[in-house]
Write a protein that holds these residues in place. Sequence first.
Motif, mmCIF file in Angstrom:
data_model
loop_
_atom_site.group_PDB
_atom_site.id
_atom_site.type_symbol
_atom_site.label_atom_id
_atom_site.label_comp_id
_atom_site.label_asym_id
_atom_site.label_seq_id
_atom_site.Cartn_x
_atom_site.Cartn_y
_atom_site.Cartn_z
ATOM 1 N N ILE A 209 12.023 0.238 -0.019
ATOM 2 C CA ILE A 209 11.924 1.514 -0.733
ATOM 3 C C ILE A 209 10.486 1.941 -1.029
ATOM 4 O O ILE A 209 10.126 3.106 -0.805
ATOM 5 C CB ILE A 209 12.778 1.468 -2.016
ATOM 6 N N PRO A 210 9.593 1.064 -1.548
ATOM 7 C CA PRO A 210 8.239 1.535 -1.869
ATOM 8 C C PRO A 210 7.477 2.100 -0.673
ATOM 9 O O PRO A 210 6.837 3.163 -0.791
ATOM 10 C CB PRO A 210 7.551 0.278 -2.426
ATOM 11 N N TYR A 375 -4.784 7.747 -2.313
ATOM 12 C CA TYR A 375 -3.816 7.565 -1.230
ATOM 13 C C TYR A 375 -3.892 6.138 -0.684
ATOM 14 O O TYR A 375 -2.868 5.495 -0.423
ATOM 15 C CB TYR A 375 -4.092 8.552 -0.097
ATOM 16 N N ALA A 376 -5.115 5.634 -0.486
ATOM 17 C CA ALA A 376 -5.278 4.290 0.075
ATOM 18 C C ALA A 376 -4.713 3.220 -0.851
ATOM 19 O O ALA A 376 -4.041 2.275 -0.405
ATOM 20 C CB ALA A 376 -6.753 4.025 0.358
ATOM 21 N N ALA A 377 -4.960 3.358 -2.146
ATOM 22 C CA ALA A 377 -4.492 2.357 -3.100
ATOM 23 C C ALA A 377 -2.965 2.302 -3.152
ATOM 24 O O ALA A 377 -2.364 1.214 -3.120
ATOM 25 C CB ALA A 377 -5.060 2.659 -4.490
ATOM 26 N N THR A 378 -2.323 3.450 -3.224
ATOM 27 C CA THR A 378 -0.860 3.469 -3.318
ATOM 28 C C THR A 378 -0.209 2.980 -2.023
ATOM 29 O O THR A 378 0.781 2.247 -2.053
ATOM 30 C CB THR A 378 -0.354 4.881 -3.656
ATOM 31 N N SER A 382 2.201 -0.481 -1.636
ATOM 32 C CA SER A 382 3.552 -0.399 -1.075
ATOM 33 C C SER A 382 3.672 -1.241 0.201
ATOM 34 O O SER A 382 4.714 -1.852 0.464
ATOM 35 C CB SER A 382 3.926 1.052 -0.786
ATOM 36 N N LEU A 383 2.599 -1.291 0.976
ATOM 37 C CA LEU A 383 2.610 -2.104 2.192
ATOM 38 C C LEU A 383 2.681 -3.589 1.857
ATOM 39 O O LEU A 383 3.385 -4.361 2.522
ATOM 40 C CB LEU A 383 1.355 -1.803 3.013
ATOM 41 N N LEU A 384 1.995 -3.994 0.807
ATOM 42 C CA LEU A 384 2.042 -5.388 0.378
ATOM 43 C C LEU A 384 3.462 -5.783 -0.033
ATOM 44 O O LEU A 384 3.956 -6.866 0.323
ATOM 45 C CB LEU A 384 1.073 -5.598 -0.786
ATOM 46 N N ILE A 385 4.149 -4.903 -0.757
ATOM 47 C CA ILE A 385 5.529 -5.181 -1.166
ATOM 48 C C ILE A 385 6.441 -5.257 0.057
ATOM 49 O O ILE A 385 7.341 -6.107 0.143
ATOM 50 C CB ILE A 385 6.021 -4.094 -2.147
ATOM 51 N N TYR A 386 6.204 -4.386 1.019
ATOM 52 C CA TYR A 386 7.047 -4.326 2.221
ATOM 53 C C TYR A 386 6.992 -5.626 3.018
ATOM 54 O O TYR A 386 7.951 -5.966 3.726
ATOM 55 C CB TYR A 386 6.590 -3.157 3.091
#
Length: 398
Positions: A209-210, A375-378, A382-386
């Motif tokens: 989802i993130p 934008y880069a931080a968010t 989310s990519l780390l969670i994925y």
Amino acid sequence: MAGIVALAVGYVLSQFYRSFLAVLTPALGADLGMTKAQLSFASGGWFIAFALAQFGVGVCLDRFGPKRTTGLFVALGAGGGAFLFAAASSPWMVIVAMALIGVGCAPVLMASLFIFAKTFSAARFAVLSSWMVAFGTAGNVIGAAPLANAAEAFGWRPVMTALGLLTLSAAAAIALVVRDPERAGEKPAGFGFGGYLDLLRIRALWPIIPLTAINYAPPSGIRGLWAGPYLTDVHGADALTIGNVTLFMAFAMVAGSFLYGPLDTIFKTRKWVAAVGNAVGLAALVSLALQPVIGIPVATAAFVVIGLFGSAYGLLMAHARAFVPAHLIGRGVTLMNFFAIGGVGIMQFATGGVVTASVVPGEPAAAYAALFGFYAATLGISLLIYLFAKDAPPHRIP
């Protein structure tokens, strides 16, 4: 097949409506006195309205099918909103019109995904959904240089009126030729929203989802809203230059959707194709955040990379769809689309605040360095969670 073509045309309009404000930025500022914050609110309003409408759309798709759901939404919402936009005499009317258009566009892609999920094998879902997105992204192309030229030649009000008429025609075509898929003895879904709670209990969806919520936000936000102000404030670009730059980014978004489509089948993984692609887009955002004053050609190249690798929507939808039970397909695709489009809407509002709070007198680039950094931080988080998500290879559906 005719129904899919009609939905594809409707989706072209949906993509156009979510991205055309960047090109009309100078005209709306001059004629209606719209500020950057108001433009951000109007663009964000489209996405928030679109996202909230997903819950009703999901219930209607499962209960009534795509034919009636889509035809009615497109005619009343998108068509009516386009006419209100053309008649706008103040910023609030533009904001309301954009929200109406967002509601009207809400079921178009979801109806297509619903038909794909009910009619074709699960292994083909990623390529079909990605290519539908790619075809629809032509709306981004139309909303770039062609729109700039049309608005320059005829004025933005006549152009919006013509778009309203075109939207009503698309709604009529959808109502006439789309065919609802057969249910084949499947238990019909009810009117309630309880199915969404059942979906949220599926833990395999949680880490997907993130990234689904953030993946589309940078290319959509930059292409549809911030490219115009950035190129104007930092580089002194005019409307035609903005149209040309956003045209290149639009083509990249089309190419990205086509590119992502078959990659899960080629590499036999959905998770790692999405992860690597988003990492490349993240690198481009970081470079813009560190050096926002890089000249129009280099900025255009960075935008192209962001558009190309930030178009993993279809792949992420296929990843999530693999864990959704058959009788909740309508709710499943709309739930994930709620996060995808809702994330963009929230980011539109948030980035407006980031840019406003980061303004430094005499240094216009400072606000945009903060924008690209946000934008880069968010996206990075989310990519780390994925990375903790369970894979769903197309040859081995859970």
